[in-house]
Design a protein around this motif. Structure first.
Motif, PDB file in Angstrom:
ATOM      1  N   LYS A   1       0.839  -1.209   0.000  1.00 29.55           N
ATOM      2  CA  LYS A   1       0.000   0.000   0.000  1.00 29.55           C
ATOM      3  C   LYS A   1       0.872   1.257   0.000  1.00 29.55           C
ATOM      4  N   GLN A   2       1.927   1.222   0.818  1.00 24.73           N
ATOM      5  CA  GLN A   2       2.835   2.373   0.897  1.00 24.73           C
ATOM      6  C   GLN A   2       3.566   2.593  -0.419  1.00 24.73           C
ATOM      7  N   LEU A   3       3.969   1.493  -1.053  1.00 26.08           N
ATOM      8  CA  LEU A   3       4.654   1.594  -2.337  1.00 26.08           C
ATOM      9  C   LEU A   3       3.801   2.340  -3.352  1.00 26.08           C
ATOM     10  N   LEU A   4       2.554   1.937  -3.485  1.00 24.59           N
ATOM     11  CA  LEU A   4       1.650   2.557  -4.463  1.00 24.59           C
ATOM     12  C   LEU A   4       1.333   4.003  -4.087  1.00 24.59           C
ATOM     13  N   ASP A   5       1.131   4.223  -2.790  1.00 20.79           N
ATOM     14  CA  ASP A   5       0.796   5.570  -2.325  1.00 20.79           C
ATOM     15  C   ASP A   5       1.962   6.538  -2.548  1.00 20.79           C
TER      16      ASP A   5
ATOM     17  N   ASP B   1       4.454  10.986  -5.406  1.00 18.73           N
ATOM     18  CA  ASP B   1       5.833  11.485  -5.540  1.00 18.73           C
ATOM     19  C   ASP B   1       6.530  11.674  -4.194  1.00 18.73           C
ATOM     20  N   GLU B   2       6.306  10.752  -3.288  1.00 14.26           N
ATOM     21  CA  GLU B   2       6.972  10.822  -1.987  1.00 14.26           C
ATOM     22  C   GLU B   2       8.255   9.992  -2.034  1.00 14.26           C
ATOM     23  N   ASP B   3       9.330  10.556  -1.526  1.00 15.28           N
ATOM     24  CA  ASP B   3      10.612   9.849  -1.503  1.00 15.28           C
ATOM     25  C   ASP B   3      10.629   8.823  -0.377  1.00 15.28           C
ATOM     26  N   SER B   4      11.268   7.697  -0.665  1.00 12.46           N
ATOM     27  CA  SER B   4      11.368   6.623   0.323  1.00 12.46           C
ATOM     28  C   SER B   4      12.515   5.705  -0.049  1.00 12.46           C
ATOM     29  N   GLU B   5      13.164   5.117   0.971  1.00 10.60           N
ATOM     30  CA  GLU B   5      14.240   4.151   0.699  1.00 10.60           C
ATOM     31  C   GLU B   5      13.701   2.939  -0.054  1.00 10.60           C
ATOM     32  N   ALA B   6      12.434   2.656   0.161  1.00  9.05           N
ATOM     33  CA  ALA B   6      11.816   1.496  -0.507  1.00  9.05           C
ATOM     34  C   ALA B   6      11.385   1.828  -1.932  1.00  9.05           C
ATOM     35  N   LEU B   7      11.677   3.063  -2.379  1.00  8.32           N
ATOM     36  CA  LEU B   7      11.284   3.504  -3.717  1.00  8.32           C
ATOM     37  C   LEU B   7      12.516   4.008  -4.472  1.00  8.32           C
ATOM     38  N   PRO B   8      13.445   3.117  -4.806  1.00 10.63           N
ATOM     39  CA  PRO B   8      14.716   3.549  -5.417  1.00 10.63           C
ATOM     40  C   PRO B   8      14.604   3.759  -6.928  1.00 10.63           C
TER      41      PRO B   8
ATOM     42  N   ASN C   1      14.586   6.295 -10.301  1.00 12.45           N
ATOM     43  CA  ASN C   1      14.931   7.631 -10.791  1.00 12.45           C
ATOM     44  C   ASN C   1      13.655   8.309 -11.307  1.00 12.45           C
ATOM     45  N   THR C   2      13.743   9.612 -11.554  1.00 15.35           N
ATOM     46  CA  THR C   2      12.550  10.391 -11.925  1.00 15.35           C
ATOM     47  C   THR C   2      11.868   9.845 -13.179  1.00 15.35           C
ATOM     48  N   ASP C   3      12.669   9.461 -14.164  1.00 12.98           N
ATOM     49  CA  ASP C   3      12.132   8.961 -15.423  1.00 12.98           C
ATOM     50  C   ASP C   3      11.324   7.683 -15.215  1.00 12.98           C
ATOM     51  N   LEU C   4      11.909   6.749 -14.484  1.00  9.08           N
ATOM     52  CA  LEU C   4      11.222   5.479 -14.227  1.00  9.08           C
ATOM     53  C   LEU C   4       9.982   5.698 -13.368  1.00  9.08           C
ATOM     54  N   ARG C   5      10.089   6.577 -12.381  1.00  8.93           N
ATOM     55  CA  ARG C   5       8.943   6.861 -11.509  1.00  8.93           C
ATOM     56  C   ARG C   5       7.750   7.374 -12.327  1.00  8.93           C
ATOM     57  N   LEU C   6       8.015   8.296 -13.258  1.00  5.81           N
ATOM     58  CA  LEU C   6       6.943   8.850 -14.091  1.00  5.81           C
ATOM     59  C   LEU C   6       6.312   7.781 -14.986  1.00  5.81           C
ATOM     60  N   LYS C   7       7.158   6.901 -15.494  1.00  6.18           N
ATOM     61  CA  LYS C   7       6.640   5.833 -16.369  1.00  6.18           C
ATOM     62  C   LYS C   7       5.751   4.862 -15.591  1.00  6.18           C
ATOM     63  N   LEU C   8       6.171   4.528 -14.375  1.00  8.41           N
ATOM     64  CA  LEU C   8       5.359   3.629 -13.553  1.00  8.41           C
ATOM     65  C   LEU C   8       4.047   4.297 -13.145  1.00  8.41           C
ATOM     66  N   GLN C   9       4.102   5.570 -12.838  1.00 11.14           N
ATOM     67  CA  GLN C   9       2.873   6.309 -12.534  1.00 11.14           C
ATOM     68  C   GLN C   9       1.907   6.242 -13.714  1.00 11.14           C
ATOM     69  N   SER C  10       2.435   6.447 -14.919  1.00 13.10           N
ATOM     70  CA  SER C  10       1.596   6.418 -16.131  1.00 13.10           C
ATOM     71  C   SER C  10       0.998   5.037 -16.352  1.00 13.10           C
TER      72      SER C  10
END
Length: 296
Positions: free
Chosen positions: A227-231, A236-243, A245-254
């Motif tokens: 749940k925390q991972l998805l949230d 766009d919250e930073d976390s050690e469990a969310l390593p 980069n910005t590009d990959l984060r945006l793609k996963l969000q999409s």
């Protein structure tokens, strides 16, 4: 030539057994018979006759059992298993498949015999299970390999080795289409006390994102870390469990948004840009997700 070799093997094998039987009324020289069986097995290996070698190593294993040398017995059964696996691979390379799976069943049987000689939590037992699982995967018997990997995971106590084994198990479960169990296993990795290197954490977290979109578990069955991972990802919250980069984060969000909206065209578009970040198993997951969204 093959017939001559078969006749020669049978003759030598029978001679060793006959010597043992002749000494039945006396104490047989088990050590001598063991060495003769091993020598014959090596001769068969050099002659590229692994099935004969496997049978002969079984003879050596039975000699070791008679002498009460159970670790020696296990070693000979492992040697036999490897030869039967080699014989099976030779047949597979020739595209010849036996419906009775004689060599494969003999190999599995020998591995199981070897397993029975070690304590339940023995690291050697785990190594044997992993070897058997790996051999089955190479022969494209992935579903069959799963149970041996799962048994190995239950035995392994070293955290680093357990992490790597569970990671391989997640990938194998994905290949077998066992997405719900793959998600559960990936959750266990992230919920554990393992020290997870950043590269492996990234891989596992990407797999969890794709798997949760495919499995669509009920909210109350999702682990807290999932749940925390998805949230965190969506906000766009930073976390050690969310390593990521910005590009990959945006793609996963999409991918998450397109999947939730069942927008297949957007999903296809973002998938093409995301694949360079993914493993082969994850690419297959993404393709499966696209197909499933088309059907909904």
């Amino acid at each position: 030539m093959a017939t001559d070799l078969s006749a020669s093997f049978n003759e030598q094998y029978i001679n060793i057994n006959t010597k043992l039987k002749k000494r039945f009324m006396r104490k047989p020289n088990i050590s001598e018979a063991t060495n003769e069986f091993i020598a014959l097995a090596i001769q068969c290996e050099h002659s590229e006759q692994p099935a004969f070698a496997g049978q002969t190593y079984i003879g050596a294993a039975k000699c070791e059992a008679s002498a009460g040398n159970f670790l020696g017995e296990a070693e000979q059964y492992i040697a036999a298993a490897r030869q039967f696996m080699k014989a099976e691979k030779k047949l597979a390379a020739l595209k010849f498949y036996s419906p009775d799976r004689e060599n494969l069943e003999a190999a599995i049987g020998c591995y199981i015999q070897a397993l029975s000689k070690y304590p339940e939590k023995s690291p050697i037992r785990a190594s044997i299970l992993l070897e058997l699982g790996k051999e089955l995967v190479e022969l494209d018997h992935r579903l069959e390999a799963l149970s041996y990997y799962e048994q190995a995971v239950d035995i392994i106590e070293d955290s680093t080795m357990k992490l790597m084994c569970m990671r391989n198990l997640v990938n194998l479960l994905i290949e077998c289409g066992k997405y719900d169990i793959a998600l559960e296993t990936a959750n266990k990795i992230c919920d554990s006390n393992f020290h997870i290197p950043e590269g492996i954490m990234t891989e596992i977290q990407i797999s969890r994102v794709l798997l949760v979109l495919l499995v669509e578990p009920d909210e109350d069955t999702k682990s807290e870390s999932l749940k925390q991972l998805l949230d965190h990802l969506l906000h766009d919250e930073d976390s050690e469990a969310l390593p990521f980069n910005t590009d990959l984060r945006l793609k996963l969000q999409s991918i998450i948004i397109s999947s939730s909206c069942m927008d297949q065209q957007s999903l296809i578009s973002i998938a093409a840009d995301t694949k360079p970040f993914l493993t082969m198993q994850q690419r297959n997951l993404l393709e499966t997700l696209i197909v499933e969204k088309k059907c909904e």
